[in-house]
Enzyme design. Sequence first.
Site, short mmCIF file in Angstrom:
data_model
loop_
_atom_site.label_atom_id
_atom_site.label_comp_id
_atom_site.label_asym_id
_atom_site.label_seq_id
_atom_site.Cartn_x
_atom_site.Cartn_y
_atom_site.Cartn_z
N MET A 121 39.10 43.14 34.37
CA MET A 121 39.26 42.62 35.74
C MET A 121 37.96 42.86 36.51
O MET A 121 37.45 43.99 36.54
CB MET A 121 40.41 43.33 36.45
CG MET A 121 41.81 43.01 35.94
SD MET A 121 42.26 41.27 36.00
CE MET A 121 42.06 40.88 37.75
N HIS B 123 44.98 29.83 32.05
CA HIS B 123 45.29 31.22 32.39
C HIS B 123 46.45 31.23 33.38
O HIS B 123 46.39 30.60 34.43
CB HIS B 123 44.04 31.84 33.01
CG HIS B 123 44.13 33.30 33.32
ND1 HIS B 123 43.91 34.29 32.37
CD2 HIS B 123 44.40 33.95 34.48
CE1 HIS B 123 44.03 35.47 32.95
NE2 HIS B 123 44.34 35.30 34.22
N MET C 281 52.76 37.71 38.45
CA MET C 281 52.75 38.90 39.32
C MET C 281 54.17 39.21 39.77
O MET C 281 54.91 38.30 40.16
CB MET C 281 51.87 38.65 40.54
CG MET C 281 50.44 38.24 40.18
SD MET C 281 49.40 38.17 41.64
CE MET C 281 47.93 37.37 40.97
N SER D 223 42.56 29.33 36.06
CA SER D 223 43.78 30.02 36.48
C SER D 223 44.69 29.09 37.27
O SER D 223 44.32 28.62 38.35
CB SER D 223 43.43 31.25 37.33
OG SER D 223 44.60 31.70 37.99
N ASP E 81 37.88 38.27 34.48
CA ASP E 81 38.81 37.60 35.40
C ASP E 81 38.59 38.08 36.83
O ASP E 81 38.78 39.25 37.13
CB ASP E 81 40.24 37.92 34.93
CG ASP E 81 41.30 37.21 35.75
OD1 ASP E 81 40.97 36.34 36.57
OD2 ASP E 81 42.49 37.53 35.53
N ASP F 60 48.79 33.51 35.72
CA ASP F 60 48.85 34.81 36.37
C ASP F 60 50.27 35.12 36.82
O ASP F 60 50.76 34.57 37.81
CB ASP F 60 47.92 34.83 37.58
CG ASP F 60 46.46 34.94 37.19
OD1 ASP F 60 46.14 35.86 36.41
OD2 ASP F 60 45.66 34.11 37.64
N MET G 275 50.73 40.74 35.15
CA MET G 275 50.51 41.80 36.13
C MET G 275 51.88 42.29 36.57
O MET G 275 52.38 42.02 37.68
CB MET G 275 49.68 41.26 37.30
CG MET G 275 48.21 41.08 36.91
SD MET G 275 47.30 39.99 38.00
CE MET G 275 47.73 38.41 37.29
N HIS H 140 48.64 36.26 31.68
CA HIS H 140 48.19 37.54 32.21
C HIS H 140 49.35 38.19 32.97
O HIS H 140 49.70 37.74 34.06
CB HIS H 140 46.98 37.27 33.13
CG HIS H 140 46.39 38.49 33.76
ND1 HIS H 140 45.44 38.40 34.76
CD2 HIS H 140 46.59 39.81 33.56
CE1 HIS H 140 45.09 39.62 35.14
NE2 HIS H 140 45.79 40.50 34.43
C1 DX5 Z 1 43.78 37.98 40.09
C2 DX5 Z 1 44.10 37.03 38.97
C3 DX5 Z 1 43.00 36.07 38.68
C4 DX5 Z 1 42.70 35.13 39.80
C5 DX5 Z 1 41.31 34.57 39.65
O1 DX5 Z 1 44.76 38.93 40.21
O2 DX5 Z 1 44.35 37.77 37.79
O3 DX5 Z 1 43.23 35.37 37.47
O4 DX5 Z 1 43.61 34.08 39.88
O5 DX5 Z 1 40.97 33.85 40.79
P1 DX5 Z 1 39.48 33.69 41.28
O6 DX5 Z 1 38.71 33.02 40.18
O7 DX5 Z 1 39.61 32.85 42.51
O8 DX5 Z 1 38.94 35.07 41.56
ZN ZN Z 2 44.37 36.69 35.82
#
Ligand code: DX5
Ligand code: ZN
Length: 239
Positions: free
Chosen positions: A135, A31, A35, A6, A174, A33, A66, A64
């Site tokens: 998740m 990956h 947000m 990630s 994840d 993320d 979010m 991903h």
């Molecule tokens: C959380 C993200 C994950 C996160 C994973 O909301 O979707 O992808 O970055 O990080 P670790 O591996 O540190 O839990």
């Molecule tokens: Zn993620």
Amino acid sequence: MILSPSLLSANFSRLAEELQALEAAGVTWLHLDVMDGAYVPNITFGPPLIKALRPGSGLFFDVHLMVQDPSRYIRNFRDAGADMLVIHAEADRHPQRTLSAIREMGCKAGVALNPGTDLGAIRWLINDMDMLLLMSVNPGFSGQAFIPATFDKIRAARSLMDACGGEDVLIQVDGGVCPENTAQLVEAGADVLVSGSAFFGHKPYGARLAAFMKPLEGRQTRPALQVAALWQPSGHFNV
Ligand code: DX5
Ligand code: ZN
């Protein structure tokens, strides 16, 4: 198993170098993320960052989202260079429509479920998706503790999808993934593992990737995963 590190845990002041180091280490997926500060209580980055990274990277961009009402943005992410777009079932009133639109744009399509969301949410979407993201923490932050109920959820998801024509649908996990739980996750049925904090804090990346893979030695790979391992960046991006 495919490991998808990630980006959120990478060194943001040296992202291009980080991506080059990942590829040199044998990593194939990244990956990303996204947000929005509305669906989750954190804000990260959007299409401009992905667009900036795309020309210098041959990694498969697993994005991903979010984000509340993700259908508003899928075209922008696709044009920026996303290879797979994963939407949250909880964030989209019409996920089947969004998944179809993602595939029509030439991207792989995935659905993410929060720890508390039942698998019933994807029962009638199985034929519209390439990956289910389970998740194993509540979305919003890296570095959280893995939720153990995920193991049973992975097993239930694999059985459900295999029984409903979804043998080719991958399962991604994840949150809180580390070398200590990869064997148990893959044993339960996970195909793709995301890791942020447990991966990026540990250089060199080649040795860290090996640490994630080592517990899996001698295991058979699912045919669907062998196919997915050949997925390449699709080159549809307008950069
Ligand atoms: C959380 C993200 C994950 C996160 C994973 O909301 O979707 O992808 O970055 O990080 P670790 O591996 O540190 O839990
Ligand atoms: Zn993620």
